[in-house]
Scaffold this motif. Structure first.
Motif, PDB file in Angstrom:
ATOM      1  N   VAL A   1      12.732 -15.693 -19.171  1.00 23.08           N
ATOM      2  CA  VAL A   1      11.727 -15.044 -20.025  1.00 23.08           C
ATOM      3  C   VAL A   1      11.109 -13.842 -19.311  1.00 23.08           C
ATOM      4  O   VAL A   1      10.906 -12.781 -19.912  1.00 23.08           O
ATOM      5  CB  VAL A   1      10.639 -16.057 -20.437  1.00 23.08           C
ATOM      6  N   ASP A   2      10.822 -14.004 -18.015  1.00 20.17           N
ATOM      7  CA  ASP A   2      10.239 -12.891 -17.250  1.00 20.17           C
ATOM      8  C   ASP A   2      11.162 -11.674 -17.255  1.00 20.17           C
ATOM      9  O   ASP A   2      10.704 -10.533 -17.437  1.00 20.17           O
ATOM     10  CB  ASP A   2       9.964 -13.324 -15.806  1.00 20.17           C
TER      11      ASP A   2
ATOM     12  N   ILE B   1      11.729  -5.574 -22.007  1.00 18.46           N
ATOM     13  CA  ILE B   1      11.078  -5.128 -23.241  1.00 18.46           C
ATOM     14  C   ILE B   1       9.994  -4.104 -22.924  1.00 18.46           C
ATOM     15  O   ILE B   1       9.855  -3.082 -23.614  1.00 18.46           O
ATOM     16  CB  ILE B   1      10.471  -6.334 -23.993  1.00 18.46           C
ATOM     17  N   ASP B   2       9.244  -4.364 -21.864  1.00 18.46           N
ATOM     18  CA  ASP B   2       8.161  -3.439 -21.476  1.00 18.46           C
ATOM     19  C   ASP B   2       8.697  -2.043 -21.181  1.00 18.46           C
ATOM     20  O   ASP B   2       7.998  -1.037 -21.387  1.00 18.46           O
ATOM     21  CB  ASP B   2       7.417  -3.976 -20.248  1.00 18.46           C
ATOM     22  N   LYS B   3       9.936  -1.994 -20.683  1.00 14.26           N
ATOM     23  CA  LYS B   3      10.534  -0.689 -20.362  1.00 14.26           C
ATOM     24  C   LYS B   3      11.264  -0.085 -21.553  1.00 14.26           C
ATOM     25  O   LYS B   3      11.780   1.033 -21.467  1.00 14.26           O
ATOM     26  CB  LYS B   3      11.507  -0.850 -19.181  1.00 14.26           C
TER      27      LYS B   3
ATOM     28  N   ASP C   1       2.898 -18.767 -25.988  1.00 20.60           N
ATOM     29  CA  ASP C   1       1.943 -18.122 -25.096  1.00 20.60           C
ATOM     30  C   ASP C   1       2.268 -16.632 -25.079  1.00 20.60           C
ATOM     31  O   ASP C   1       3.159 -16.170 -25.786  1.00 20.60           O
ATOM     32  CB  ASP C   1       1.996 -18.737 -23.688  1.00 20.60           C
ATOM     33  N   GLY C   2       1.598 -15.884 -24.270  1.00 26.87           N
ATOM     34  CA  GLY C   2       1.789 -14.432 -24.263  1.00 26.87           C
ATOM     35  C   GLY C   2       3.215 -14.030 -23.979  1.00 26.87           C
ATOM     36  O   GLY C   2       3.754 -13.108 -24.597  1.00 26.87           O
ATOM     37  N   LYS C   3       3.849 -14.706 -23.031  1.00 24.78           N
ATOM     38  CA  LYS C   3       5.213 -14.353 -22.642  1.00 24.78           C
ATOM     39  C   LYS C   3       6.188 -14.528 -23.797  1.00 24.78           C
ATOM     40  O   LYS C   3       6.993 -13.653 -24.093  1.00 24.78           O
ATOM     41  CB  LYS C   3       5.664 -15.213 -21.460  1.00 24.78           C
ATOM     42  N   LEU C   4       6.096 -15.673 -24.460  1.00 26.62           N
ATOM     43  CA  LEU C   4       7.064 -15.956 -25.514  1.00 26.62           C
ATOM     44  C   LEU C   4       6.812 -15.134 -26.773  1.00 26.62           C
ATOM     45  O   LEU C   4       7.737 -14.840 -27.515  1.00 26.62           O
ATOM     46  CB  LEU C   4       7.065 -17.448 -25.834  1.00 26.62           C
ATOM     47  N   LYS C   5       5.558 -14.783 -27.021  1.00 23.52           N
ATOM     48  CA  LYS C   5       5.269 -13.937 -28.187  1.00 23.52           C
ATOM     49  C   LYS C   5       6.036 -12.624 -28.088  1.00 23.52           C
ATOM     50  O   LYS C   5       6.594 -12.134 -29.057  1.00 23.52           O
ATOM     51  CB  LYS C   5       3.762 -13.653 -28.269  1.00 23.52           C
TER      52      LYS C   5
ATOM     53  N   ILE D   1      20.700  -5.559 -12.818  1.00 23.35           N
ATOM     54  CA  ILE D   1      21.734  -6.594 -12.873  1.00 23.35           C
ATOM     55  C   ILE D   1      21.133  -7.885 -12.324  1.00 23.35           C
ATOM     56  O   ILE D   1      20.644  -7.924 -11.196  1.00 23.35           O
ATOM     57  CB  ILE D   1      22.976  -6.207 -12.043  1.00 23.35           C
ATOM     58  N   GLU D   2      21.155  -8.940 -13.139  1.00 24.88           N
ATOM     59  CA  GLU D   2      20.577 -10.218 -12.734  1.00 24.88           C
ATOM     60  C   GLU D   2      21.572 -11.354 -12.987  1.00 24.88           C
ATOM     61  O   GLU D   2      22.425 -11.259 -13.861  1.00 24.88           O
ATOM     62  CB  GLU D   2      19.288 -10.508 -13.515  1.00 24.88           C
ATOM     63  N   MET D   3      21.438 -12.420 -12.200  1.00 21.07           N
ATOM     64  CA  MET D   3      22.281 -13.607 -12.354  1.00 21.07           C
ATOM     65  C   MET D   3      21.387 -14.840 -12.274  1.00 21.07           C
ATOM     66  O   MET D   3      20.625 -14.996 -11.312  1.00 21.07           O
ATOM     67  CB  MET D   3      23.336 -13.660 -11.238  1.00 21.07           C
ATOM     68  N   ILE D   4      21.450 -15.702 -13.294  1.00 22.96           N
ATOM     69  CA  ILE D   4      20.719 -16.972 -13.267  1.00 22.96           C
ATOM     70  C   ILE D   4      21.744 -18.094 -13.182  1.00 22.96           C
ATOM     71  O   ILE D   4      22.362 -18.465 -14.183  1.00 22.96           O
ATOM     72  CB  ILE D   4      19.814 -17.154 -14.496  1.00 22.96           C
TER      73      ILE D   4
END
Length: 541
Positions: free
Chosen positions: A230-231, A237-239, A268-272, A403-406
């Motif tokens: 989510v982060d 999204i912010d960018k 909460d704020g994050k998920l909205k 580039i991210e990996m989870i």
């Protein structure tokens, strides 16, 4: 009994094992090689026996690196039965024809080049129709049911927790009045994964064949993976960018949808912020696979069943959109505003994902988020390893995106998961064959097994055979010689490396157009390159 390892030997793809008893011959899995050019070249290789001589195929799960060569085997004469779970059969009904279509499309492109060069056309490994035709040989089985195949063989399929329908297969083989039990892990899943159940515990085995994809690694972000997920999305999204998720059509796509659905009420704020943008599943195969998931509720874990009992569809939520047609897919890269785009293939080697990468990799505001294993040589692996530029459809694209990996979303158990699964055996195997991993991972995993359980391990070569005798002694038998020259495969590998190094050198020179190097240095480089060019021309002659 003789076991011959025909694939996934010191590599992660092409899973295929030939087992020969006194009167029966069968395969465990029959997958395509994927990844680097030298591995994909092995897909045209024939079995070391006439497919008509095979009696059975036992399939652990539907992923193409385990099932993708079945249509070729059937095309070449196999007439036996293919045992698999109901969900695996239904997934194969969509995945194998899709793979056949890809084979035809890629072959058409290759033949256009061959035609211009005056060369005869090549046949695809198999076609869409070949894949449809092979489905008549499939036979559905249930988890936990012991099945007597013939007087020599009894089998039982157990939930592997990897993808829907995936199985650990137990074999009891009777020879000369003595029964030997060998277990094939297939691909083992993580515990506590969305939708599907945890891998089954197996009580005993004389011998074990186990995967080792993550045999030398621990998954990061397992406990807080969704919060991290989510982060990443919110920061993108912010960018004002897009989140592009290259995802395997079967498994990871459905798990990502499930996780989003599960958290949708926690506004909460994050998920909205996350649920304020559309989520697109852009893969016809993934859409069809999601329908198979919805039709196999018996494979779900208790949490997913509870959602269903409460009237909630765990694979749907407001804002989720499916794009089926190529036209709908194209419009995703023309729209303004942020979006989450989940698209196949998971390793970025084919399909619509390459178009989304082409339109987003160069954008600093976008994120490419990986949620599954990336094999060596694939575009996905290059991005994970930090490539600054990549070629997509012949065009060089700068990698400016995040580039991210989870790894917490991975469908493969990590080192601890694999070791804990072995630990749970009441009667442990006397020897363990390690397959389906990169060589470094296999070697490390073998040491861990020996140190923790004092069990001998074997890391087989491709084509290597082993005889399991009545007194439990394993003797290495003769190596089956590949019809494809490994010396030639080594040259393919070398050429791929040279291609990458030449591209890198080109970048260096392009970045030096402001004459930071002296003219003498540039002249020396030109002379060296002319020598290399002459050598290549001589080789071509």
């Amino acid at each position: 009994m003789k076991i011959t390892f025909l694939g996934a030997a010191k590599t992660v793809t092409g899973s295929c094992c030939l087992v020969e008893t006194q009167n029966t011959k069968f395969l465990v899995d029959c997958g395509l090689f994927q990844g680097q050019a030298k591995e994909e070249a092995l897909n045209s290789e024939a079995l070391p026996l006439n497919p008509a001589e095979l009696d059975y195929i036992f399939l652990t799960h539907a992923h193409i690196d385990h099932s993708g060569k079945i249509p070729k085997i059937c095309k070449d004469g196999f007439k036996g039965e293919i045992y698999a779970t109901k969900a695996t059969v239904e997934l194969c009904e969509i995945m194998l024809p899709d793979c056949g279509h890809i084979q035809e499309s890629e072959n058409e492109w290759k033949n256009k080049k061959r035609l211009r060069a005056g060369k005869p056309p090549l046949e695809p490994i198999y076609t869409y129709q070949d894949a449809l035709d092979c489905m008549k040989f499939f036979k559905k089985v249930r988890y936990g049911e012991a099945i007597k195949i013939n007087d020599e063989i009894k089998v039982r399929f157990n939930d592997a927790g990897h993808i829907l329908g995936s199985a650990i297969i137990e074999f009891w083989i009777m020879e000369k009045g003595k029964e030997t039990k060998i277990v094939f892990s297939g691909d083992l899943g993580n515990r506590d994964m969305p939708i599907i159940r945890d891998p089954s515990i197996i009580e005993s085995a004389d011998y074990l064949v186990i995967e080792s994809t993550y045999g030398n690694r621990i998954h990061e972000n397992k406990t807080n993976k969704f919060e991290y997920f989510v982060d990443i999305i919110n920061e993108t999204i912010d960018k004002g960018g897009n989140v592009v998720i290259p995802s395997f059509a079967v498994g990871r796509t459905q798990e990502v949808i499930y996780e989003l659905n599960k958290e949708k009420e926690s506004f909460d704020g994050k998920l909205k912020k996350l649920f304020s943008i559309p989520v697109f599943v852009d893969s016809p195969l993934a859409i069809s696979a999601t329908e198979v998931f919805r039709n196999n509720l018996d494979c779900y874990d208790e949490e997913a069943r509870e959602y269903i009992n409460n009237g909630d569809n765990p694979l749907d939520f407001p804002g989720l959109q499916f794009t089926r047609t190529p036209e709908e897919s194209k419009t995703l890269n023309e729209r303004s505003g942020s979006a989450i785009i989940i698209s196949a293939s998971g390793m970025c080697e084919a399909g619509r994902i390459k178009h989304h990468l082409k339109h987003n990799l160069w954008r600093e505001e976008s994120t490419i988020l990986f949620v599954g294993y990336q094999a060596q040589g694939t575009l996905g692996r290059k991005l994970i390893d930090g490539a600054k530029k990549v070629k997509i459809f012949g065009e060089e694209i700068s990698v400016n995106a995040r580039i991210e990996m989870i790894e917490g979303f991975s469908g493969h158990a990590d080192k601890d998961g694999l070791l804990n699964w072995i630990e749970a055996f009441y009667k442990k195997p006397s020897k363990i064959f390690i397959v389906h991993g990169e060589e470094e991972s296999m070697t490390s995993f073998a040491r861990e097994i020996n140190d923790r359980f004092n069990i001998d391990t074997i890391i087989p070569e491709k084509g290597e055979s082993f005889v399991i005798t009545g007194d439990k002694v394993i003797e290495s038998a003769e190596m089956i010689k590949s019809e494809i020259s490994f010396k030639r495969l080594a040259i393919i590998d070398l050429l791929e490396t040279l291609k990458e190094e030449i591209d890198e050198l080109s970048d260096i020179i392009i970045n030096d157009l402001k004459n930071e190097k002296s003219d003498v240095e540039v002249d020396e480089l030109r002379v060296k390159l002319k020598c290399i060019e002459k050598s290549i021309v001589d080789v071509l002659k």
